[in-house]
Design a protein around this motif. Structure first.
Motif, PDB file in Angstrom:
ATOM      1  N   GLN A 124       9.655  64.153 -25.440  1.00 31.03           N
ATOM      2  CA  GLN A 124       9.600  63.464 -24.152  1.00 31.03           C
ATOM      3  C   GLN A 124      10.474  62.213 -24.259  1.00 31.03           C
ATOM      4  OE1 GLN A 124       5.612  62.696 -22.643  1.00 31.03           O
ATOM      5  NE2 GLN A 124       4.805  64.453 -23.763  1.00 31.03           N
ATOM      6  N   ASP A 125      11.431  62.083 -23.328  1.00 29.94           N
ATOM      7  CA  ASP A 125      12.305  60.902 -23.313  1.00 29.94           C
ATOM      8  C   ASP A 125      12.952  60.662 -24.676  1.00 29.94           C
ATOM      9  OD1 ASP A 125      11.542  60.474 -20.652  1.00 29.94           O
ATOM     10  OD2 ASP A 125       9.799  59.302 -21.287  1.00 29.94           O
ATOM     11  N   ARG A 126      13.471  61.723 -25.265  1.00 29.58           N
ATOM     12  CA  ARG A 126      14.219  61.676 -26.525  1.00 29.58           C
ATOM     13  C   ARG A 126      13.356  61.331 -27.738  1.00 29.58           C
ATOM     14  NH1 ARG A 126      19.808  61.433 -25.587  1.00 29.58           N
ATOM     15  NH2 ARG A 126      20.105  60.585 -27.685  1.00 29.58           N
ATOM     16  N   LEU A 127      12.044  61.274 -27.541  1.00 29.39           N
ATOM     17  CA  LEU A 127      11.137  60.991 -28.651  1.00 29.39           C
ATOM     18  C   LEU A 127      10.177  62.165 -28.850  1.00 29.39           C
ATOM     19  CD1 LEU A 127      10.174  57.254 -28.011  1.00 29.39           C
ATOM     20  CD2 LEU A 127      11.842  58.146 -29.675  1.00 29.39           C
ATOM     21  N   ALA A 128       9.818  62.401 -30.113  1.00 32.70           N
ATOM     22  CA  ALA A 128       8.816  63.412 -30.429  1.00 32.70           C
ATOM     23  C   ALA A 128       7.435  62.782 -30.314  1.00 32.70           C
ATOM     24  CB  ALA A 128       9.043  63.932 -31.840  1.00 32.70           C
ATOM     25  N   HIS A 129       6.556  63.430 -29.539  1.00 36.01           N
ATOM     26  CA  HIS A 129       5.186  62.942 -29.371  1.00 36.01           C
ATOM     27  C   HIS A 129       4.272  63.832 -30.220  1.00 36.01           C
ATOM     28  CE1 HIS A 129       5.690  60.240 -25.710  1.00 36.01           C
ATOM     29  NE2 HIS A 129       6.904  60.682 -25.991  1.00 36.01           N
ATOM     30  N   TRP A 130       3.750  63.249 -31.313  1.00 37.02           N
ATOM     31  CA  TRP A 130       2.881  64.009 -32.204  1.00 37.02           C
ATOM     32  C   TRP A 130       1.440  63.520 -32.034  1.00 37.02           C
ATOM     33  CZ3 TRP A 130       5.593  64.575 -37.657  1.00 37.02           C
ATOM     34  CH2 TRP A 130       6.723  65.410 -37.500  1.00 37.02           C
ATOM     35  N   PRO A 131       0.574  64.348 -31.432  1.00 34.78           N
ATOM     36  CA  PRO A 131      -0.838  63.977 -31.261  1.00 34.78           C
ATOM     37  C   PRO A 131      -1.642  64.346 -32.510  1.00 34.78           C
ATOM     38  CG  PRO A 131      -0.381  66.041 -30.119  1.00 34.78           C
ATOM     39  CD  PRO A 131       0.905  65.619 -30.781  1.00 34.78           C
ATOM     40  N   LEU A 132      -1.798  63.391 -33.406  1.00 36.17           N
ATOM     41  CA  LEU A 132      -2.449  63.654 -34.684  1.00 36.17           C
ATOM     42  C   LEU A 132      -3.937  63.315 -34.617  1.00 36.17           C
ATOM     43  CD1 LEU A 132       0.239  62.160 -37.091  1.00 36.17           C
ATOM     44  CD2 LEU A 132       0.028  64.511 -36.258  1.00 36.17           C
ATOM     45  N   ARG A 133      -4.702  64.016 -35.455  1.00 34.09           N
ATOM     46  CA  ARG A 133      -6.145  63.744 -35.516  1.00 34.09           C
ATOM     47  C   ARG A 133      -6.664  63.970 -36.926  1.00 34.09           C
ATOM     48  NH1 ARG A 133      -9.064  67.130 -31.397  1.00 34.09           N
ATOM     49  NH2 ARG A 133     -10.887  66.412 -32.528  1.00 34.09           N
ATOM     50  N   ARG A 134      -7.723  63.233 -37.245  1.00 27.98           N
ATOM     51  CA  ARG A 134      -8.454  63.427 -38.497  1.00 27.98           C
ATOM     52  C   ARG A 134      -9.913  63.215 -38.181  1.00 27.98           C
ATOM     53  NH1 ARG A 134      -7.609  59.219 -43.326  1.00 27.98           N
ATOM     54  NH2 ARG A 134      -8.601  57.916 -41.729  1.00 27.98           N
ATOM     55  N   GLU A 135     -10.657  64.320 -38.157  1.00 28.99           N
ATOM     56  CA  GLU A 135     -12.053  64.292 -37.728  1.00 28.99           C
ATOM     57  C   GLU A 135     -12.127  63.652 -36.341  1.00 28.99           C
ATOM     58  OE1 GLU A 135     -14.234  62.465 -40.875  1.00 28.99           O
ATOM     59  OE2 GLU A 135     -13.996  64.188 -42.224  1.00 28.99           O
TER      60      GLU A 135
ATOM     61  N   GLU B  70     -10.875  60.676 -35.473  1.00 24.94           N
ATOM     62  CA  GLU B  70      -9.761  59.752 -35.229  1.00 24.94           C
ATOM     63  C   GLU B  70      -8.612  60.473 -34.518  1.00 24.94           C
ATOM     64  OE1 GLU B  70      -8.726  56.914 -38.491  1.00 24.94           O
ATOM     65  OE2 GLU B  70     -10.024  58.245 -39.666  1.00 24.94           O
ATOM     66  N   HIS B  71      -7.978  59.769 -33.569  1.00 25.02           N
ATOM     67  CA  HIS B  71      -6.855  60.346 -32.823  1.00 25.02           C
ATOM     68  C   HIS B  71      -5.722  59.313 -32.756  1.00 25.02           C
ATOM     69  CE1 HIS B  71      -9.147  63.799 -31.091  1.00 25.02           C
ATOM     70  NE2 HIS B  71     -10.149  62.975 -31.319  1.00 25.02           N
TER      71      HIS B  71
ATOM     72  N   ILE C   7      -0.387  56.426 -44.391  1.00 20.13           N
ATOM     73  CA  ILE C   7      -0.985  56.312 -43.058  1.00 20.13           C
ATOM     74  C   ILE C   7      -0.003  56.906 -42.051  1.00 20.13           C
ATOM     75  CG2 ILE C   7      -2.409  54.280 -43.587  1.00 20.13           C
ATOM     76  CD1 ILE C   7      -0.237  52.559 -42.287  1.00 20.13           C
ATOM     77  N   PRO C   8      -0.471  57.387 -40.892  1.00 18.93           N
ATOM     78  CA  PRO C   8       0.426  58.008 -39.917  1.00 18.93           C
ATOM     79  C   PRO C   8       1.574  57.105 -39.487  1.00 18.93           C
ATOM     80  CG  PRO C   8      -1.838  58.519 -39.375  1.00 18.93           C
ATOM     81  CD  PRO C   8      -1.896  57.518 -40.497  1.00 18.93           C
ATOM     82  N   GLU C   9       1.303  55.797 -39.356  1.00 15.56           N
ATOM     83  CA  GLU C   9       2.354  54.893 -38.891  1.00 15.56           C
ATOM     84  C   GLU C   9       3.563  54.868 -39.828  1.00 15.56           C
ATOM     85  OE1 GLU C   9      -1.446  53.727 -37.030  1.00 15.56           O
ATOM     86  OE2 GLU C   9      -0.804  54.226 -39.073  1.00 15.56           O
ATOM     87  N   ALA C  10       3.358  55.227 -41.090  1.00 15.09           N
ATOM     88  CA  ALA C  10       4.457  55.227 -42.056  1.00 15.09           C
ATOM     89  C   ALA C  10       5.492  56.315 -41.754  1.00 15.09           C
ATOM     90  CB  ALA C  10       3.908  55.417 -43.470  1.00 15.09           C
ATOM     91  N   LEU C  11       5.147  57.252 -40.879  1.00 20.16           N
ATOM     92  CA  LEU C  11       6.110  58.296 -40.512  1.00 20.16           C
ATOM     93  C   LEU C  11       7.326  57.714 -39.791  1.00 20.16           C
ATOM     94  CD1 LEU C  11       3.617  61.044 -39.275  1.00 20.16           C
ATOM     95  CD2 LEU C  11       5.055  61.162 -41.322  1.00 20.16           C
TER      96      LEU C  11
ATOM     97  N   TRP D 109      -4.748  64.931 -41.959  1.00 24.10           N
ATOM     98  CA  TRP D 109      -4.275  64.755 -40.589  1.00 24.10           C
ATOM     99  C   TRP D 109      -3.583  66.040 -40.120  1.00 24.10           C
ATOM    100  CZ3 TRP D 109      -5.149  60.607 -37.414  1.00 24.10           C
ATOM    101  CH2 TRP D 109      -5.642  59.441 -38.006  1.00 24.10           C
ATOM    102  N   HIS D 110      -3.817  66.387 -38.862  1.00 21.50           N
ATOM    103  CA  HIS D 110      -3.187  67.573 -38.294  1.00 21.50           C
ATOM    104  C   HIS D 110      -3.075  67.393 -36.785  1.00 21.50           C
ATOM    105  CE1 HIS D 110      -7.508  68.408 -37.822  1.00 21.50           C
ATOM    106  NE2 HIS D 110      -7.156  69.118 -36.767  1.00 21.50           N
ATOM    107  N   ALA D 111      -2.414  68.312 -36.138  1.00 16.82           N
ATOM    108  CA  ALA D 111      -2.252  68.272 -34.679  1.00 16.82           C
ATOM    109  C   ALA D 111      -2.885  69.511 -34.058  1.00 16.82           C
ATOM    110  CB  ALA D 111      -0.769  68.212 -34.304  1.00 16.82           C
ATOM    111  N   SER D 112      -3.161  69.400 -32.773  1.00 19.31           N
ATOM    112  CA  SER D 112      -3.662  70.570 -32.060  1.00 19.31           C
ATOM    113  C   SER D 112      -2.673  71.715 -32.228  1.00 19.31           C
ATOM    114  CB  SER D 112      -3.844  70.252 -30.568  1.00 19.31           C
ATOM    115  OG  SER D 112      -4.771  69.205 -30.403  1.00 19.31           O
ATOM    116  N   GLY D 113      -3.207  72.908 -32.347  1.00 19.04           N
ATOM    117  CA  GLY D 113      -2.356  74.046 -32.647  1.00 19.04           C
ATOM    118  C   GLY D 113      -2.235  75.041 -31.520  1.00 19.04           C
TER     119      GLY D 113
END
Length: 313
Positions: A199-210, A212-213, A182-186, A264-268
């Motif tokens: 952003q603020d020393r953190l990577a923001h990954w906008p993931l989606r699957r169909e 789901e966001h 699951i994504p949270e396991a990352l 799962w993937h992110a906007s490209g």
């Protein structure tokens, strides 16, 4: 500098052996020819032609001047003909800018075909990740991969394709750390991030699957703006990277990388071509623009890992 047209008119009179014949050949009135040559003689302070009712002959000064005029006129004619040649068929030099990995993945497979089809064209490819200014740096074409197409009144932009971003890691790393389900396991894995996602020393990954966001905020082990560094780091087991499909497709096919959390993937990125507005565009530049529009979309699709989609996610 004096009017070079007067030199051409003077040479025409000499070449056609008189004002009447020169007027017929050039379509310029005899009286105007006479006035212009007389004005040229006045500026020079010497007599160039001896005139009679039957003919005109060169003076000594006129003979010397005519000899030099021929070099100027022939040079000017050659300059005009060189432009006409450029406009008649693709020839000359084209300068194109493209990010390094796009050049390696998209241009490298198709550029030889263009060079073979247009043997009179020379291409200067500046493979750089630097954002170039087309007008100031005199580039004819630039390829870009960005989240959106640039909005500019100075350029024409043509979309060539899209490349979503997928998560990848080396099989060895996943064997040691475990494959997330699951994504949270990352959050339990090491992350390789692009600086633009930070952003603020953190990577923001906008993931989606169909439909789901999720937006994950992850602390990266490595953050860099260089895609090549990200790719090599992922291959060498530093962690999970979120990268454009075409950049990682070869490594996935060879087994150096493994896709993480499919589908799962992110906007490209939208891969697009920029070039100055086409007024006065040479056939050589137009030929390369047309070639890239015809060839690159298929190349982008071939390098994709996931089934291509329409629209931008």
């Amino acid at each position: 500098m004096d009017d070079l047209n007067d030199l051409a008119l003077f040479a025409a009179v000499v070449r056609h052996q008189g004002f009447t014949a020169a007027a017929r050949a050039t379509g310029i009135e005899k009286t105007r020819l006479s006035r212009r040559v007389a004005a040229l003689e006045k500026r020079l302070g010497v007599l160039l032609l001896q005139r009679s009712t039957r003919s005109v002959t060169l003076t000594e000064a006129g003979s010397l001047f005519y000899e030099r005029c021929q070099f100027i006129i022939e040079g000017a004619q050659s300059a005009y003909e060189s432009i006409l040649e450029l406009k008649s068929e693709p020839t000359g030099t084209i300068r194109i800018s493209c990010p390094v990995l796009l050049a390696q993945n998209y241009l490298a497979p198709i550029l030889p075909g263009y060079m073979a089809a247009y043997p009179k064209v020379t291409v200067i490819l500046d493979a750089t990740d630097r954002h170039v200014n087309l007008i100031e740096e005199r580039f004819d074409i630039a390829l870009r991969a960005q989240y959106q197409i640039e909005d500019s009144n100075n350029y024409v932009a043509r979309e060539l394709g899209q490349a979503r971003r997928i998560m990848v890691a080396s099989p060895n790393y996943l064997n040691l750390s475990g494959r997330p389900e699951i994504p949270e396991a990352l959050h339990t894995l090491q992350i390789i991030s692009r600086l633009s996602d930070m952003q603020d020393r953190l990577a923001h990954w906008p993931l989606r699957r169909e439909s789901e966001h999720q937006i994950l905020q992850l602390e990266p082990r490595l953050a860099t703006g260089d895609l090549r560094v990200q790719l090599e780091a992922a291959i060498h087991g530093i962690g999970v990277a979120l990268m454009p499909e075409p950049i990682v497709s070869a490594a996935l096919k060879s087994g150096l990388l493994e896709q993480v959390l499919p589908p799962w993937h992110a906007s490209g990125h939208i891969i697009h071509m920029l070039y100055p507005k086409p007024k006065g565009m040479l056939p050589s530049v137009r030929s390369l623009i047309d070639y890239l529009q015809a060839q690159m979309p298929a190349t982008i699709i071939e390098r994709s890992v996931l089934t291509p989609q329409t629209g931008v996610s």
